[in-house]
Design a protein around this motif. Sequence first.
Motif, PDB file in Angstrom:
ATOM      1  N   THR A   1       0.835  -1.203   0.000  1.00 42.83           N
ATOM      2  CA  THR A   1       0.000   0.000   0.000  1.00 42.83           C
ATOM      3  C   THR A   1       0.872   1.257   0.000  1.00 42.83           C
ATOM      4  O   THR A   1       0.573   2.226  -0.718  1.00 42.83           O
ATOM      5  CB  THR A   1      -0.940  -0.001   1.214  1.00 42.83           C
ATOM      6  N   ALA A   2       1.948   1.236   0.775  1.00 44.33           N
ATOM      7  CA  ALA A   2       2.874   2.371   0.774  1.00 44.33           C
ATOM      8  C   ALA A   2       3.504   2.543  -0.607  1.00 44.33           C
ATOM      9  O   ALA A   2       3.685   3.676  -1.079  1.00 44.33           O
ATOM     10  CB  ALA A   2       3.959   2.172   1.829  1.00 44.33           C
ATOM     11  N   HIS A   3       3.799   1.432  -1.267  1.00 49.71           N
ATOM     12  CA  HIS A   3       4.383   1.503  -2.610  1.00 49.71           C
ATOM     13  C   HIS A   3       3.374   2.078  -3.609  1.00 49.71           C
ATOM     14  O   HIS A   3       3.754   2.861  -4.497  1.00 49.71           O
ATOM     15  CB  HIS A   3       4.857   0.120  -3.046  1.00 49.71           C
ATOM     16  N   THR A   4       2.092   1.725  -3.469  1.00 48.45           N
ATOM     17  CA  THR A   4       1.084   2.293  -4.373  1.00 48.45           C
ATOM     18  C   THR A   4       0.947   3.792  -4.165  1.00 48.45           C
ATOM     19  O   THR A   4       0.702   4.531  -5.122  1.00 48.45           O
ATOM     20  CB  THR A   4      -0.294   1.631  -4.191  1.00 48.45           C
ATOM     21  N   GLU A   5       1.102   4.246  -2.919  1.00 43.53           N
ATOM     22  CA  GLU A   5       1.038   5.684  -2.657  1.00 43.53           C
ATOM     23  C   GLU A   5       2.190   6.412  -3.342  1.00 43.53           C
ATOM     24  O   GLU A   5       2.003   7.502  -3.901  1.00 43.53           O
ATOM     25  CB  GLU A   5       1.050   5.947  -1.155  1.00 43.53           C
ATOM     26  N   VAL A   6       3.383   5.807  -3.321  1.00 43.52           N
ATOM     27  CA  VAL A   6       4.533   6.403  -4.006  1.00 43.52           C
ATOM     28  C   VAL A   6       4.274   6.456  -5.505  1.00 43.52           C
ATOM     29  O   VAL A   6       4.534   7.482  -6.159  1.00 43.52           O
ATOM     30  CB  VAL A   6       5.824   5.607  -3.697  1.00 43.52           C
ATOM     31  N   LEU A   7       3.750   5.363  -6.055  1.00 46.04           N
ATOM     32  CA  LEU A   7       3.466   5.334  -7.492  1.00 46.04           C
ATOM     33  C   LEU A   7       2.368   6.326  -7.868  1.00 46.04           C
ATOM     34  O   LEU A   7       2.423   6.941  -8.941  1.00 46.04           O
ATOM     35  CB  LEU A   7       3.078   3.918  -7.921  1.00 46.04           C
ATOM     36  N   THR A   8       1.388   6.517  -6.988  1.00 44.74           N
ATOM     37  CA  THR A   8       0.331   7.500  -7.247  1.00 44.74           C
ATOM     38  C   THR A   8       0.904   8.910  -7.257  1.00 44.74           C
ATOM     39  O   THR A   8       0.549   9.733  -8.114  1.00 44.74           O
ATOM     40  CB  THR A   8      -0.780   7.371  -6.191  1.00 44.74           C
ATOM     41  N   LYS A   9       1.821   9.194  -6.327  1.00 41.44           N
ATOM     42  CA  LYS A   9       2.470  10.509  -6.305  1.00 41.44           C
ATOM     43  C   LYS A   9       3.317  10.714  -7.559  1.00 41.44           C
ATOM     44  O   LYS A   9       3.333  11.807  -8.131  1.00 41.44           O
ATOM     45  CB  LYS A   9       3.334  10.661  -5.056  1.00 41.44           C
ATOM     46  N   ASP A  10       4.003   9.664  -7.989  1.00 37.01           N
ATOM     47  CA  ASP A  10       4.801   9.759  -9.216  1.00 37.01           C
ATOM     48  C   ASP A  10       3.917  10.050 -10.423  1.00 37.01           C
ATOM     49  O   ASP A  10       4.266  10.875 -11.279  1.00 37.01           O
ATOM     50  CB  ASP A  10       5.591   8.469  -9.453  1.00 37.01           C
ATOM     51  N   SER A  11       2.763   9.375 -10.496  1.00 38.78           N
ATOM     52  CA  SER A  11       1.864   9.616 -11.622  1.00 38.78           C
ATOM     53  C   SER A  11       1.310  11.039 -11.572  1.00 38.78           C
ATOM     54  O   SER A  11       1.139  11.682 -12.615  1.00 38.78           O
ATOM     55  CB  SER A  11       0.731   8.591 -11.648  1.00 38.78           C
ATOM     56  N   ALA A  12       1.056  11.554 -10.375  1.00 39.44           N
ATOM     57  CA  ALA A  12       0.574  12.935 -10.259  1.00 39.44           C
ATOM     58  C   ALA A  12       1.639  13.923 -10.718  1.00 39.44           C
ATOM     59  O   ALA A  12       1.325  14.925 -11.371  1.00 39.44           O
ATOM     60  CB  ALA A  12       0.168  13.224  -8.817  1.00 39.44           C
ATOM     61  N   LYS A  13       2.907  13.645 -10.393  1.00 41.12           N
ATOM     62  CA  LYS A  13       3.997  14.516 -10.854  1.00 41.12           C
ATOM     63  C   LYS A  13       4.106  14.508 -12.371  1.00 41.12           C
ATOM     64  O   LYS A  13       4.309  15.551 -12.996  1.00 41.12           O
ATOM     65  CB  LYS A  13       5.324  14.075 -10.237  1.00 41.12           C
ATOM     66  N   ILE A  14       3.970  13.318 -12.964  1.00 40.20           N
ATOM     67  CA  ILE A  14       4.057  13.221 -14.425  1.00 40.20           C
ATOM     68  C   ILE A  14       2.891  13.955 -15.067  1.00 40.20           C
ATOM     69  O   ILE A  14       3.062  14.674 -16.057  1.00 40.20           O
ATOM     70  CB  ILE A  14       4.108  11.745 -14.857  1.00 40.20           C
ATOM     71  N   LYS A  15       1.692  13.803 -14.487  1.00 43.79           N
ATOM     72  CA  LYS A  15       0.532  14.530 -15.013  1.00 43.79           C
ATOM     73  C   LYS A  15       0.740  16.033 -14.896  1.00 43.79           C
ATOM     74  O   LYS A  15       0.356  16.792 -15.797  1.00 43.79           O
ATOM     75  CB  LYS A  15      -0.741  14.113 -14.267  1.00 43.79           C
ATOM     76  N   ALA A  16       1.353  16.474 -13.798  1.00 41.32           N
ATOM     77  CA  ALA A  16       1.627  17.905 -13.630  1.00 41.32           C
ATOM     78  C   ALA A  16       2.642  18.377 -14.667  1.00 41.32           C
ATOM     79  O   ALA A  16       2.512  19.486 -15.207  1.00 41.32           O
ATOM     80  CB  ALA A  16       2.142  18.176 -12.216  1.00 41.32           C
ATOM     81  N   ASN A  17       3.639  17.551 -14.955  1.00 39.72           N
ATOM     82  CA  ASN A  17       4.617  17.911 -15.986  1.00 39.72           C
ATOM     83  C   ASN A  17       3.959  18.006 -17.356  1.00 39.72           C
ATOM     84  O   ASN A  17       4.275  18.908 -18.140  1.00 39.72           O
ATOM     85  CB  ASN A  17       5.764  16.899 -16.022  1.00 39.72           C
ATOM     86  N   ILE A  18       3.047  17.087 -17.645  1.00 44.53           N
ATOM     87  CA  ILE A  18       2.320  17.146 -18.922  1.00 44.53           C
ATOM     88  C   ILE A  18       1.517  18.438 -18.998  1.00 44.53           C
ATOM     89  O   ILE A  18       1.538  19.141 -20.013  1.00 44.53           O
ATOM     90  CB  ILE A  18       1.408  15.911 -19.089  1.00 44.53           C
ATOM     91  N   ARG A  19       0.839  18.760 -17.905  1.00 46.54           N
ATOM     92  CA  ARG A  19       0.035  19.988 -17.865  1.00 46.54           C
ATOM     93  C   ARG A  19       0.918  21.227 -18.038  1.00 46.54           C
ATOM     94  O   ARG A  19       0.544  22.161 -18.756  1.00 46.54           O
ATOM     95  CB  ARG A  19      -0.724  20.044 -16.528  1.00 46.54           C
ATOM     96  N   MET A  20       2.101  21.207 -17.411  1.00 45.34           N
ATOM     97  CA  MET A  20       3.010  22.348 -17.516  1.00 45.34           C
ATOM     98  C   MET A  20       3.506  22.527 -18.958  1.00 45.34           C
ATOM     99  O   MET A  20       3.556  23.638 -19.474  1.00 45.34           O
ATOM    100  CB  MET A  20       4.200  22.154 -16.576  1.00 45.34           C
TER     101      MET A  20
END
Length: 156
Positions: free
Chosen positions: A114-133
């Motif tokens: 579960t902790a690993h999924t949280e890290v992966l979710t944060k990573d995906s949010a960062k990538i989505k933010a980079n796409i948006r930027m």
Amino acid sequence: MTPAGKPSIDEKVLQYETFISDVLKRDLERVLEQRDGVYEKIAQYLQLKNTIESLKESETRGLKTEIDLGCNFYVQAHVEDSSKIFVAVGYGFFVELTHSEALKFIEKKTNQLTAHTEVLTKDSAKIKANIRMVLEGLRELQSLTDVPEKRTRDAL
């Protein structure tokens, strides 16, 4: 290219669009696939937990089951002593555990996953933010106006 040797706006736009599609979207897909794989592992551990709890409740020593030999070929099996089970702990290793030990292991393993999924979710949010930027940069580069977001009116 412009006469001064600088890339034109259209070439810059093409470079940014290529970066989004070739790098950022591929990275996002990879991270989301990893997260889905971890969710599948969590589901398998929770299914094992439910099976162990039902074994503990039934308090019978013997057990009839079907074993998958591979390629969906099943064989019936009879387990004479189901007080201990083998649990896959990773890298192809199995450990023989009692029911209570297995439940403790499953709890720790699901917390870790579960902790690993949280890290992966944060990573995906960062990538989505980079796409948006990058998309915002493209919008500014092309001098486009902001696309208005659809507004809805509250009923109350």
